[in-house]
Scaffold this motif. Structure first.
Motif, short mmCIF file in Angstrom:
data_model
loop_
_atom_site.label_atom_id
_atom_site.label_comp_id
_atom_site.label_asym_id
_atom_site.label_seq_id
_atom_site.Cartn_x
_atom_site.Cartn_y
_atom_site.Cartn_z
N PHE A 17 18.89 2.14 2.16
CA PHE A 17 18.61 2.20 1.07
C PHE A 17 17.44 3.19 0.57
CE2 PHE A 17 21.51 -1.30 0.74
CZ PHE A 17 22.08 -1.26 -0.53
N PRO A 18 17.35 4.13 -0.68
CA PRO A 18 16.18 4.94 -0.64
C PRO A 18 15.22 4.05 -1.15
CG PRO A 18 17.96 5.03 -2.55
CD PRO A 18 18.52 4.24 -1.33
N ALA A 19 14.00 4.81 -1.35
CA ALA A 19 12.73 3.85 -1.49
C ALA A 19 12.92 3.43 -3.19
CB ALA A 19 11.72 4.67 -1.36
N ASN A 20 13.55 4.35 -3.85
CA ASN A 20 13.85 3.93 -5.35
C ASN A 20 14.99 4.14 -5.82
OD1 ASN A 20 13.70 6.53 -6.81
ND2 ASN A 20 12.10 6.87 -5.41
N PRO A 21 15.80 3.51 -6.87
CA PRO A 21 17.05 3.62 -7.17
C PRO A 21 17.44 5.05 -8.07
CG PRO A 21 15.91 2.19 -8.54
CD PRO A 21 14.99 2.42 -7.54
N GLN A 22 16.46 5.59 -8.59
CA GLN A 22 16.65 6.86 -9.29
C GLN A 22 16.34 7.82 -8.20
OE1 GLN A 22 14.60 4.10 -10.80
NE2 GLN A 22 16.66 3.68 -12.14
N THR A 23 17.27 8.09 -7.52
CA THR A 23 17.02 9.08 -6.66
C THR A 23 17.55 10.39 -6.73
OG1 THR A 23 16.83 9.37 -3.93
CG2 THR A 23 18.99 8.35 -4.84
N THR A 24 17.20 11.39 -6.04
CA THR A 24 18.25 12.84 -5.99
C THR A 24 18.39 13.03 -4.59
OG1 THR A 24 15.92 13.93 -5.50
CG2 THR A 24 16.49 13.41 -7.86
N THR A 25 19.18 14.11 -4.51
CA THR A 25 19.72 14.60 -3.20
C THR A 25 18.54 14.77 -2.31
OG1 THR A 25 21.58 15.89 -4.26
CG2 THR A 25 20.98 16.21 -1.90
N GLN A 26 17.40 15.38 -2.70
CA GLN A 26 16.16 15.49 -1.69
C GLN A 26 15.43 14.13 -1.50
OE1 GLN A 26 15.13 18.39 -0.38
NE2 GLN A 26 17.11 19.46 -0.93
N GLN A 27 15.52 13.34 -2.31
CA GLN A 27 14.67 11.98 -2.07
C GLN A 27 15.47 10.84 -1.46
OE1 GLN A 27 13.41 11.15 -6.21
NE2 GLN A 27 11.84 12.35 -6.00
N MET A 28 16.85 11.34 -1.01
CA MET A 28 17.84 10.30 -0.59
C MET A 28 17.28 9.73 0.83
SD MET A 28 20.43 8.52 -0.94
CE MET A 28 21.56 7.73 -0.22
N ASN A 29 17.64 8.58 1.05
CA ASN A 29 17.45 7.98 2.50
C ASN A 29 18.44 8.66 3.73
OD1 ASN A 29 16.87 6.86 4.78
ND2 ASN A 29 16.63 4.65 3.87
N TYR A 30 18.13 9.49 4.18
CA TYR A 30 19.11 9.99 5.38
C TYR A 30 19.18 9.35 6.60
CZ TYR A 30 19.77 13.88 1.75
OH TYR A 30 19.86 14.46 0.72
N THR A 31 18.86 8.02 6.73
CA THR A 31 18.75 7.29 8.00
C THR A 31 20.36 7.25 8.47
OG1 THR A 31 16.82 5.93 7.28
CG2 THR A 31 18.22 5.00 9.08
N VAL A 32 21.22 6.65 7.48
CA VAL A 32 22.35 6.64 7.90
C VAL A 32 23.12 7.83 8.46
CG1 VAL A 32 23.41 7.35 5.75
CG2 VAL A 32 24.62 5.78 7.10
#
Length: 380
Positions: free
Chosen positions: A301-316
């Protein structure tokens, strides 16, 4: 960015030089590393509360009971997301496993090293967090948005002043450098073990012991090159390179889940060693697998729910990419490990001969014209 990349490259290359030395020299360094790490922990635990001005000292109610959620997620889920830091911190217990071939009485010493490292990390980590909670002041937002860019450094600055904070921060950087060298050290040994089993491309070049240092120098520099290549993700985005740090937990959990599940879900010739949980093995395994699967999902999951493409969690994405490469290599037609791999090669028994292994991966064995291969623990 160019300046940071240059520093990054210099640190990686200097670590590679350091880790290329002999085992006895590295063992002495480990004692120094341990001493400095423990001293740093006690300085923060003891000296920080003493030196902190009254304005930044917090009450027990604030330090132990206050909950500040700045993520945008519900408080319960935000609390679960906060597990990332402690799980990353204690996650280094697997390092002792990768060094087991250089340890005496490994069957007993390594399990106890794992357990003791977790206990020590938990105790010292709790002490450090407790000290910081009492000495950070109540304005959490200003610490996170500090112009210094490091919340920990800002807390030390507020409590100790500029000169003492800089001195302590130099010690922090030195310890972090040592941690990085240890990561490269255990990674090189793990790569060497994979190369010995023919599990990597170009294993015949990686499976080498340097005649002077008696260490696997080739794998040290191979891993350093891979680290430099992965560091290029920092040019993509901050989130992309952060995903690499996140998979330090998620990828490790995948590696732990696999043998634990295989042990109980499939038929095998498992034989208990001197360190064995007995009847507790199965319930402990179930709890461990459920916990790790849950944490892997959470860390996607990303650090916050209101995320953008640049702020997305790309761990997966990063983890999936590595898994795709590994699976593709294993199932590669003709040359893949599925066609020849029969299990790890023991250091103390004759190597398993095979005529169908990948030419690159197994040429080290072929060059010996069928001779049995032995590797002593001293040479690893």
């Amino acid at each position: 960015m160019g300046c940071y990349s240059g520093i990054y490259a210099a640190l990686v290359l200097s670590n590679a030089v350091l880790v290329s030395f002999g085992t006895k020299f590295l063992a002495r360094l480990q004692r120094l590393y341990t001493l400095m790490n423990v001293c740093l922990c006690f300085i923060i635990i003891i000296a920080l509360p003493i030196a902190t001005p009254p304005d930044f000292r917090n009450s027990a109610n604030f330090a132990l009971a206050d909950f500040t959620n700045l993520t945008g997620w519900p408080s319960g889920f935000a609390f679960i997301l906060s597990f990332m830091a402690p799980l990353y911190t204690i996650g280094g217990f697997d390092a002792s496993v990768h060094m087991s071939e250089e340890a005496s009485n490994a069957a007993t010493a390594i399990p106890w090293a794992i357990v003791s490292s977790i206990v020590i990390s938990a105790v010292l980590g709790f002490g450090i967090n407790l000290s910081l909670a009492f000495c950070m002041g109540t304005d959490v937002g200003s610490i996170l948005s500090s112009p210094i860019g490091q919340p920990m450094a800002q807390i030390l600055y507020n409590s100790l002043g500029q000169k003492k904070a800089l001195a302590l921060w130099c010690l922090v950087i030195s310890v972090e450098y040592m941690v990085a060298s240890n990561c490269l050290l255990v990674g090189s040994r793990q790569t060497f073990a994979f190369a010995r089993d023919g599990a990597l491309p170009f294993s015949r070049y990686l499976y080498r012991i340097n005649g002077y240092t008696k260490t696997p120098v080739n794998t040290v520099w191979f891993d350093a090159t891979c680290v430099l290549a992965i560091g290029l993700l920092s040019f993509v985005s901050t989130e992309a390179i952060n995903a690499v740090f996140t998979i330090a937990v998620t990828a490790s959990y995948v590696a732990y889940i696999t043998p634990i599940t295989t042990r109980f879900a499939f038929k095998n010739n498992f034989k208990p060693g001197p360190f064995y949980l007995g009847k507790l093995s199965f319930p402990v395994a179930v709890i461990a697998v459920v916990w790790m699967v849950s944490m892997i999902i959470v860390f996607f999951f990303p650090a916050n729910p209101q995320t953008t493409t640049q702020q997305m969690n790309y761990t997966v994405v990063v983890l999936g990419g590595f898994m795709f490469l590994a699976i593709s290599w294993y199932y590669c037609p003709v040359y893949g490990g599925v066609h020849w791999f029969t299990g790890p090669i023991s250091n103390f028994t004759p190597a398993i001969r095979s005529e169908s292994r990948d030419e690159d991966s197994m040429s080290e064995k072929k060059e010996q014209h069928g001779a049995d291969l032995f590797v002593s623990a001293v040479d690893v």
